[in-house]
Design an enzyme around this catalytic site. Structure first.
Site, PDB file in Angstrom:
ATOM      1  N   GLY A 117       0.835  -1.199   0.000  1.00  0.00           N
ATOM      2  CA  GLY A 117       0.000   0.000   0.000  1.00  0.00           C
ATOM      3  C   GLY A 117       0.864   1.240   0.000  1.00  0.00           C
ATOM      4  N   GLY A 118       2.052   1.125  -0.634  1.00  0.00           N
ATOM      5  CA  GLY A 118       3.015   2.213  -0.563  1.00  0.00           C
ATOM      6  C   GLY A 118       3.410   2.422   0.896  1.00  0.00           C
ATOM      7  CB  SER A 202       3.724  -3.203  -3.103  1.00  0.00           C
ATOM      8  OG  SER A 202       3.552  -1.977  -3.769  1.00  0.00           O
TER       9      SER A 202
END
Length: 526
Positions: A117-118, A202
């Site tokens: 989610g960054g 991510s």
């Protein structure tokens, strides 16, 4: 049909007190365990503070709070992905433990997952991140974690007031606090504090990159798996974030001489002001900075590389990363000319260079349509290029192996438009593909691939090598062979996989993830 057995209560004692969890589906779970104090009020923007001891048995059957954040609407195929369990709030320094049993002599490997989610959203909980299947399959202790994000975790207020010197890194310092909790307490759950493997997808992979160059994290983990975490390879100095900090105060109407007032605002006020600030400045979203003390070096600088040269690593990516980001249906209907226009606008190429680039991206896959070429270009520029450049730099002069994989199984739903997109490998490493059937569809292939991926992770956790009976021999990556495990129903080790895509991406120069994500490749101006 036999009735499902009811979950049974179970109690464990850790340093702060007793926890009441559940025995269910063949494993034990303890959820919402605090590893640091509430981060609201006077603790906001401060390094994490210790948790107070408690008496009695603390309920650990429900997930804890998630850091306040803006929510994003995802396609139905990703109904498994958002971490929506647990309220939003600043008491978000919590973790969840999944273990086969409480045998303190078992000394099981610890798998510590950092969510994506960054650096701005999501949490380490939900159906896809249930650690039960991996704990059972791998005879391991699986831990997932929440921490401060976005404006709460990565705002550089130290440039305004030295009393907030840690503010740009508190999201990372939370993770270090959680790892210290593991060192102190994981033996009570049957885990080995001397055998901790980080894995994260991510933004989680990018957070792992940052932990690699944080002195306070040294010795708290022993190997790491970065799944598509490309955004932190390019170092961001603190000076580049100062304009955002000044504009944030202007938006809030706070004088820097009274900076403590920022601790009195509601979370919604801070989130709204931060979003307005980023929009006004067209600035990068939240993320760690090189602040000189918590994060002294970039991950690919000579000084940074020296800090983790002895640590075994796995880098992974999916074959068509960008399709998950470019999920607006208009992207899938572009003509050859429209794709050319986007590439020209993004990289300032003339027509001849654009045509040459598109031709290069068709060398490995001659049947790529214009949309396929766009997705391949965007996947390289967003993720793959940065991951492979990082792999090249890291493998060139290190004392421990680096392994690379490419997740190539194509998601069958929605007519197959997604290919092998960003995030698709998450339920495969957790063994939760049954919870992700909206994406994977039915059939035996997802479970087959999941077993192979979990086997690779657990072999790596035990031996520093991901070799396992369900895959061919997996050789380390170097700049000569560029050995890559292409993961599919029949996985295969390929030297320099998609080599022509990799070579063509050199034309992109030093384009950052942020520049690409905000650029013409993603715009709906066609």
């Amino acid at each position: 049909m036999m009735a499902m057995a009811a979950a049974e209560p179970v109690v464990v004692e850790i340093a702060n007190g007793k926890l009441g969890g559940l025995r269910d589906k063949g494993a034990l779970s303890f959820k919402g365990i605090p590893y640091a104090a509430d981060t609201g009020g006077a603790n906001r923007f401060m390094a994490p503070r210790p948790v107070a001891d408690w008496s009695g048995v603390r309920d650990a059957t429900r997930y804890g709070e998630r850091c306040p954040q803006a929510m994003v609407q995802l396609p139905d195929a990703w109904s498994w992905y958002p971490s929506t369990e647990g309220a939003l709030g600043e008491n978000c320094c919590v973790l969840n433990v999944f273990t086969p049993d409480l045998d303190t002599n078992a000394r099981r490997p610890v798998m510590f997952y950092i969510h994506g989610g960054g650096f701005s959203r999501n949490a380490g909980q939900g159906v896809a991140l249930d650690g039960t299947p991996l704990a059972k399959f791998g005879d391991a202790v699986v831990i997932t974690v929440n921490h401060r994000l976005n404006v709460f975790g990565y705002t550089n207020l130290g440039c305004l007031d030295p009393g907030f010197a840690d503010s740009a890194s508190v999201g990372q310092l939370d993770l270090i606090a959680a790892l210290n909790w593991v060192k102190t307490n994981v033996h009570a759950f049957g885990g080995d504090p001397g055998n901790v493997t980080l894995f994260g997808q991510s933004g989680g992979g990018s957070k792992i990159n940052t932990l690699l160059v944080m002195p306070a994290a040294k010795g708290l983990f022993h190997r790491a798996i970065n799944m598509s975490g490309s955004s932190s390879f390019k170092a961001r100095p603190a000076s580049r974030t100062e304009a955002v900090s000044h504009q944030l105060l202007r938006t809030l109407g706070i004088d820097k001489r009274n900076l403590r007032k920022i601790q009195e605002l509601t979370p919604d006020q801070l989130l709204a002001a931060h979003a307005a600030t980023l929009t006004a400045l067209k600035a990068e979203d939240s993320g760690p900075v090189i602040d000189g003390h918590n994060v002294p070096h970039g991950v690919l600088t000579p000084e940074g590389l020296a800090m983790y040269q002895h640590m075994p690593l796995i880098f992974g990516m999916t074959e068509s990363e960008a399709r998950w980001f470019m999920r607006d249906p208009r992207h899938f209907k572009l003509s050859e000319q429209q794709v050319k226009a986007r590439i020209q606008g993004q990289f300032d190429f003339d027509e001849a260079k654009t045509e040459a680039l598109m031709g290069a991206f068709r060398q490995d896959a001659p049947n790529r349509s214009a949309v396929d070429v766009l997705m391949a270009v965007a996947s390289e520029a967003l993720v793959r290029m940065h991951m492979l450049r990082g792999a090249d730099a890291i493998s060139a002069s290190r004392q421990a192996p680096l392994y690379v994989y490419n997740f190539a199984w194509k998601v069958p739903v929605d007519g197959g438009i997604w290919g092998s997109p960003h995030t698709a490998d998450i339920p495969f490493v957790f063994g939760t593909v049954d919870q992700a059937r909206a994406m994977t569809g039915e059939g035996p292939e997802p479970e087959q691939i999941s077993r192979a991926m979990m086997s690779a992770l657990m072999a790596f956790a035990r031996t520093d090598k991901p070799n396992n009976p369900l895959m061919p021999e997996w050789k380390p990556y170097d700049t000569v062979s560029r050995a890559t495990m292409v993961i599919n129903t029949n996985s295969v080790l390929v030297n320099d996989y998609l080599a022509n895509d990799r070579r063509a991406s050199a034309a992109f120069g030093d384009a950052s993830v942020f520049q690409v994500a905000q650029g013409p490749l993603f715009r709906y101006s066609d």
